[in-house]
Design an enzyme around this catalytic site. Structure first.
Site, PDB file in Angstrom:
ATOM      1  N   HIS A 205       0.034   0.792  46.822  1.00 18.66           N
ATOM      2  CA  HIS A 205      -0.187   0.200  45.497  1.00 18.66           C
ATOM      3  C   HIS A 205       0.961  -0.783  45.243  1.00 18.66           C
ATOM      4  CE1 HIS A 205      -0.249   0.195  41.051  1.00 18.66           C
ATOM      5  NE2 HIS A 205      -1.465   0.696  41.112  1.00 18.66           N
TER       6      HIS A 205
ATOM      7  N   ASP B 198       4.678   8.625  47.316  1.00 22.52           N
ATOM      8  CA  ASP B 198       3.987   8.266  46.079  1.00 22.52           C
ATOM      9  C   ASP B 198       2.786   9.204  45.958  1.00 22.52           C
ATOM     10  OD1 ASP B 198       2.243   7.257  44.220  1.00 22.52           O
ATOM     11  OD2 ASP B 198       2.292   5.188  44.952  1.00 22.52           O
TER      12      ASP B 198
ATOM     13  N   GLN C 165      -1.939   9.641  43.445  1.00 24.62           N
ATOM     14  CA  GLN C 165      -3.357   9.987  43.624  1.00 24.62           C
ATOM     15  C   GLN C 165      -3.544  11.359  44.257  1.00 24.62           C
ATOM     16  OE1 GLN C 165      -5.870   8.350  42.454  1.00 24.62           O
ATOM     17  NE2 GLN C 165      -4.807   6.483  41.817  1.00 24.62           N
TER      18      GLN C 165
ATOM     19  N   LYS D  79      -2.867  10.485  35.336  1.00 22.62           N
ATOM     20  CA  LYS D  79      -3.903  10.630  36.361  1.00 22.62           C
ATOM     21  C   LYS D  79      -4.229  12.100  36.599  1.00 22.62           C
ATOM     22  CE  LYS D  79      -2.509   6.382  38.673  1.00 22.62           C
ATOM     23  NZ  LYS D  79      -3.538   5.413  38.344  1.00 22.62           N
TER      24      LYS D  79
ATOM     25  N   CYS E  67      -4.824  -3.170  42.525  1.00 25.59           N
ATOM     26  CA  CYS E  67      -3.361  -3.266  42.738  1.00 25.59           C
ATOM     27  C   CYS E  67      -2.994  -3.042  44.199  1.00 25.59           C
ATOM     28  CB  CYS E  67      -2.596  -2.282  41.854  1.00 25.59           C
ATOM     29  SG  CYS E  67      -2.687  -2.673  40.121  1.00 25.59           S
TER      30      CYS E  67
HETATM   31  N1  PLP Z   1       0.702   4.476  43.115  1.00 27.35           N
HETATM   32  C1  PLP Z   1      -0.601   4.732  43.260  1.00 27.35           C
HETATM   33  C2  PLP Z   1      -1.110   5.245  44.573  1.00 27.35           C
HETATM   34  C3  PLP Z   1      -1.462   4.529  42.177  1.00 27.35           C
HETATM   35  O1  PLP Z   1      -2.765   4.789  42.333  1.00 27.35           O
HETATM   36  C4  PLP Z   1      -0.948   4.044  40.973  1.00 27.35           C
HETATM   37  C5  PLP Z   1      -1.860   3.754  39.841  1.00 27.35           C
HETATM   38  O2  PLP Z   1      -3.018   3.503  40.011  1.00 27.35           O
HETATM   39  C6  PLP Z   1       0.414   3.815  40.868  1.00 27.35           C
HETATM   40  C7  PLP Z   1       1.203   4.035  41.958  1.00 27.35           C
HETATM   41  C8  PLP Z   1       1.026   3.341  39.592  1.00 27.35           C
HETATM   42  O3  PLP Z   1       0.911   4.347  38.630  1.00 27.35           O
HETATM   43  P1  PLP Z   1       1.303   4.070  37.102  1.00 27.35           P
HETATM   44  O4  PLP Z   1       0.547   2.841  36.694  1.00 27.35           O
HETATM   45  O5  PLP Z   1       0.841   5.295  36.384  1.00 27.35           O
HETATM   46  O6  PLP Z   1       2.768   3.874  37.043  1.00 27.35           O
END
Ligand code: PLP
Length: 415
Positions: free
Chosen positions: A130, A209, A212, A235, A373
């Site tokens: 992301h 990270d 998900q 999430k 993203c």
């Molecule tokens: N990393 C992953 C794999 C994500 O799916 C997302 C959000 O969709 C993020 C990071 C960023 O999360 P946040 O917007 O809650 O900071």
């Protein structure tokens, strides 16, 4: 707070009653919410916990000597214990509350990264990250003249682990990868990635990270072995605006604060300042108490539902939807990894993803369209974007039928 197993038998109709928004209609049609990877819906217990906080004990924390401030402070601290237990961290001192995954990655890049990465050093990420786990490392690269290396993805959307092995070098300082891809649904072998990095050099910092993953699978940070693990509350059925940075205590103690101000200090004089202990050292200013209270309720909700039931329901939905989509002519699923969670991205020959999304909305079906993203991943597959459906345990096969029928209708009209 002790969670009790209230739902011994998983009954999706009963579960849906816990989520008020799932009852609503969109233009006279039932809402079919299939954008759970973007944000999940919230159970009543989370909404009520937040409402109870504002109705009964809203106060700033850590400073008040009066009872509602003490209660709010306790709720905030209990949230850390709850998170610690949920991810099996060693201590609540290892739990830093942030605004979300994005802020947590930035914190690591600015604090750990600026301190430990120097000219010519290498940071390894993957092609399926992301933007939140790409851009902070690009900023670090600029600031420190470091090198950013990228683990490639195969045609199924799986990380090529042999290539990762080749990327590891004596210069590697950081490895940052997602546990589950938000676009492909691929489940990455993060434990193996940590092992390989640590075999190369135990001082390589590995960041996972988990944005998900945290709500789909039981996460045990000590078993994974990563130095840092990050995720967002919104999430995982909790409120927006709060997330978690887990960091091994020894690392958090060693690195400097990311932001400064009230609450993160121990003493302040005009000569100089000393910092608070971890995790407070990383939490400057008034924190998101409402978020912490809601996150606590969300974790209870997940615990009481149980990961076994969650996994079973989501896997059935994934398999059922994949079968249905595979039957549609001209539709191609992007991301066919062997290890996959409830996310399906797809393209339809000759059609624009955005147009499909807009058409689906007219049937009450909420999906995401575009790059999610993950622009470099779109480039990897040579596509401008996809339609993405993502499931939660409260979705049903009937909803998938509504979605598939609406999709077929949309394709017919758009062609
Ligand atoms: N990393 C992953 C794999 C994500 O799916 C997302 C959000 O969709 C993020 C990071 C960023 O999360 P946040 O917007 O809650 O900071």
């Amino acid at each position: 707070m002790q969670d009790t197993l209230t739902k011994k038998i998983f009954d999706v109709d009963e579960v849906r009653k816990d989520f008020p928004i799932l009852n609503r209609e969109v233009d006279g049609k039932p809402l079919v919410y299939l954008d759970n990877a973007a944000t999940s819906q919230k159970p009543e217990s989370v909404i009520n916990a937040i409402s109870d906080y504002y109705s009964n004990y809203n106060a700033n924390i850590h400073r008040g000597v009066y009872s509602i401030s003490i209660k709010a402070s306790e709720a905030y601290e209990n949230a850390k214990i709850k998170v610690k237990e949920f991810i099996n961290a060693e201590s609540e001192r290892e739990i830093v509350f942030t605004r979300g995954t994005t802020e947590a990655v930035n914190l690591i890049a600015y604090s750990y990264g600026l301190e430990n990465v120097n000219e010519g050093d290498e940071v390894i990420i993957s092609e399926m990250e992301h933007h939140a786990n790409i851009v902070p490392w690009q900023v670090l690269r600029e600031k420190k003249k470091a090198v950013l290396k990228v683990i490639p993805v195969n045609d199924n959307g799986e990380l090529i682990i042999d290539e990762f092995k080749k990327l590891l070098s004596d210069k590697t300082k950081i490895v940052a990868v997602c546990q589950i891809s938000n676009t492909l649904g691929t489940i990455n072998p993060v434990k193996e990635i940590v092992r390989l990095a640590k075999e190369k050099n135990k001082n390589i910092a590995v960041i996972v990270d988990g944005a998900q993953a945290i709500h789909h699978t039981k996460v045990d940070v000590r078993d994974i072995g990563a130095d840092f693990y990050v995720f967002s509350s919104h999430k995982m059925y909790g409120p927006m605006g709060i997330g978690v940075l887990y960091g091994r205590a020894e690392l958090l103690e060693a690195i400097p604060p990311y932001q400064t101000g009230g609450d993160m200090i121990s003493t302040v004089s005009f000569k100089g300042t000393t910092y608070n202990d971890i995790p407070m050292k990383f939490e400057a200013g008034t924190p998101n108490v409402e978020g912490a209270v809601g996150l606590t309720a969300a974790i209870s909700y997940i615990n009481n539902t149980g990961f076994e039931a969650i996994h079973k329901q989501e896997t059935e939905l994934l398999e059922y939807a994949t079968e249905q989509l595979d039957l549609i002519k001209g539709l191609r699923i992007i991301g066919t990894a062997k290890e996959k969670t409830g996310v399906i991205s797809f393209v339809v020959e000759g059609l624009n993803a955005l147009d499909i999304g807009i058409m689906l909305d007219t049937s009450g079906v909420a999906v995401r369209t575009g790059q999610h993203c993950t622009e470099p991943l779109m480039d990897r597959f040579g596509i401008p974007g996809t339609v993405r459906v993502s499931f939660a345990f409260y979705n049903t096969k009937e909803e998938i039928d509504i979605f598939v029928n609406a999709l077929k209708k949309a394709i017919e009209i758009l062609r």
